[in-house]
Design an enzyme around this catalytic site. Structure first.
Site, mmCIF file in Angstrom:
data_model
loop_
_atom_site.group_PDB
_atom_site.id
_atom_site.type_symbol
_atom_site.label_atom_id
_atom_site.label_comp_id
_atom_site.label_asym_id
_atom_site.label_seq_id
_atom_site.Cartn_x
_atom_site.Cartn_y
_atom_site.Cartn_z
ATOM 1 N N SER A 199 8.599 5.731 -1.976
ATOM 2 C CA SER A 199 9.677 5.002 -2.644
ATOM 3 C C SER A 199 10.051 5.695 -3.948
ATOM 4 C CB SER A 199 9.218 3.566 -2.926
ATOM 5 O OG SER A 199 10.190 2.899 -3.712
ATOM 6 N N CYS A 325 1.286 -14.829 -9.698
ATOM 7 C CA CYS A 325 1.828 -15.915 -10.514
ATOM 8 C C CYS A 325 3.347 -15.908 -10.474
ATOM 9 C CB CYS A 325 1.341 -15.812 -11.946
ATOM 10 S SG CYS A 325 1.981 -14.390 -12.836
HETATM 11 C C1 LIG Z 1 6.085 -0.699 -4.547
HETATM 12 C C2 LIG Z 1 5.338 -0.557 -3.285
HETATM 13 C C3 LIG Z 1 5.958 -0.768 -2.026
HETATM 14 C C4 LIG Z 1 7.378 -1.261 -1.932
HETATM 15 O O1 LIG Z 1 8.343 -0.290 -2.268
HETATM 16 P P1 LIG Z 1 9.826 -0.765 -2.612
HETATM 17 O O2 LIG Z 1 10.593 0.510 -2.745
HETATM 18 O O3 LIG Z 1 9.745 -1.528 -3.903
HETATM 19 O O4 LIG Z 1 10.302 -1.603 -1.477
HETATM 20 C C5 LIG Z 1 5.221 -0.567 -0.892
HETATM 21 N N1 LIG Z 1 3.940 -0.170 -0.948
HETATM 22 C C6 LIG Z 1 3.307 0.056 -2.114
HETATM 23 C C7 LIG Z 1 1.892 0.510 -2.119
HETATM 24 C C8 LIG Z 1 3.979 -0.136 -3.315
HETATM 25 O O5 LIG Z 1 3.333 0.054 -4.469
#
Ligand SMILES: *Cc1c(COP(=O)(O)O)cnc(C)c1O
Length: 388
Positions: A199, A325
């Site tokens: 991501s 939370c």
């Molecule tokens: C942030 C995260 C996601 C989700 O990614 P997005 O782009 O926010 O949908 C998935 N897996 C892990 C381990 C993450 O830290």
């Protein structure tokens, strides 16, 4: 007062170079990559070269990288896409109890639809034993999904070893590498993975952009249906600025990953050692060394993580807790419970995640402020068994 951001596992600020790279694709180079004219060709060229950059960063071929709307979509796509494409071979999926909700809830949904899941346990550091994966594989197993590094406690999993087992058993292997991508070197061949999620906004890129690596020859059905974008695997007009920004973030990461890493390890260890030595009845969650270079997850017994978070926030220090939370639920984190913490101790946890701009001064400030907050809260806390 300058605020201190210690929540880089949640998201990171876009790098200035990333923002500059994206801007033209909102304005003069706004074309749709599917259009034949020069506007379209310009946009398509940008998507293609971004794909090349992201692919080469992980040792993949360009046609093995599918851009998505983020890590969540990449995880959903991997899990559901493999499950539905391989139903003729079996219905069994193996994973762990510490996966991100994007993986965990995909599996939950698949189980409702007739698939079966086995969750191999993790040890008290959050480590998966590859041998447990080997033992869990049956003739009906089609997919194993284990995250590269845990987003809460930072533990790094033995992905290459698990991948080797999956290869031998001819089972697809997916890893959620959202927390490691752009922070440490990743080679999909060395890791023995068939699918890998990333991501952009976790590596100083834009939110709403991500990718799924799909090894050539992998049987998978699309997650979005429509046009022929992304080699027919992911319909919808490409998020061109997001994709360009993602590739720029990768380029920046390539240049500074190593420098950032050694600085972060130093700051991380200073914060861990400082908290553990200054605050009684505190403990580190996650593995001491097999851990993300920017992650500090601590339980400070007898007080609630949320109370500490709010007090730190008043001091301009942004952290997160081990419980959900934000969703209004009082359930402690599934990750902290899986490593064997009691509900009370899980509720008393705090996560600090540092980034490229974090400084020693910031760590010093936390080490000055946190013990006072803890002392104060423990005085008021009904859970306090320490000093009264
Ligand atoms: C942030 C995260 C996601 C989700 O990614 P997005 O782009 O926010 O949908 C998935 N897996 C892990 C381990 C993450 O830290």
């Amino acid at each position: 007062m300058k605020r201190i951001y210690m929540d880089h596992a949640a998201t990171t600020p876009a790098h200035p170079d990333v923002m500059a790279s994206m801007e033209p694709y909102f304005s003069e180079r706004f074309g749709n990559p599917s259009s034949i004219h020069s506007f379209g060709r310009e946009a398509k060229k940008a998507v293609d070269s971004s794909r090349d950059a992201v692919a080469s960063f992980i040792g993949a071929r360009s046609d093995e990288v599918i851009f998505t709307s983020g890590g969540t979509e990449a995880d959903n796509f991997a899990l559901e896409g493999i499950a539905y494409a391989n139903q003729n071979r079996g219905n069994h999926i193996i994973s762990t109890p510490i996966e991100h909700h994007a993986v965990a809830n995909s599996i939950k949904t698949l189980v409702k639809r007739g698939f079966e899941a086995t969750f191999v346990p993790v040890d008290s550091d959050g480590l998966v034993d590859p041998d447990d994966i080997r033992k869990a594989i049956t003739k009906r197993t089609i997919l194993v999904s284990v995250m590269h590094a845990n987003n809460e406690i930072g533990t790094l999993e033995p992905i290459a070893d698990i991948g080797k087992i999956c290869r031998e058993q001819e089972v697809y292997f997916h890893t959620d590498a959202v927390q490691t991508f752009g922070h440490m070197p990743i080679d999909v061949k060395e890791l023995n993975v068939d699918l890998l999620s990333a991501s952009a906004h976790k590596l100083y890129g834009p939110k709403g952009a991500g990718m799924l690596y799909i090894k050539k020859g992998t049987k998978i059905v699309p997650y979005l249906y429509g046009g022929e974008q992304e080699m027919g695997r992911r319909a919808s007009t490409e998020n061109v600025p997001g994709i360009v920004g993602f590739a720029k973030a990768v380029e920046v990461a390539k240049g500074e990953m190593k420098i950032n890493d050694s600085k972060l390890v130093r700051l991380r260890d200073k914060l861990i050692d400082g908290i553990l030595s200054m605050i009684e009845d505190s403990r580190l969650n996650g593995h001491r060394t097999k851990r993300l270079s920017n992650n500090v997850n601590i339980s400070i017994k007898y007080i609630e993580g949320e109370s500490m978070l709010l007090r730190l926030d008043m001091e301009g220090i942004a952290v997160s807790t081990g419980s959900a939370c934000s969703s209004g639920s009082l359930e402690p984190s599934h990750v902290l419970l899986s490593i064997g913490l009691t509900h009370d101790v899980a509720h008393s946890s705090l996560r600090f995640t540092m980034g490229r701009d974090s400084t020693e001064k910031e760590v010093d400030r936390i080490l000055e402020v946190l013990p006072k907050i803890v002392k104060d809260l423990r005085k008021m806390s009904p859970l306090n068994r320490g000093n009264n």
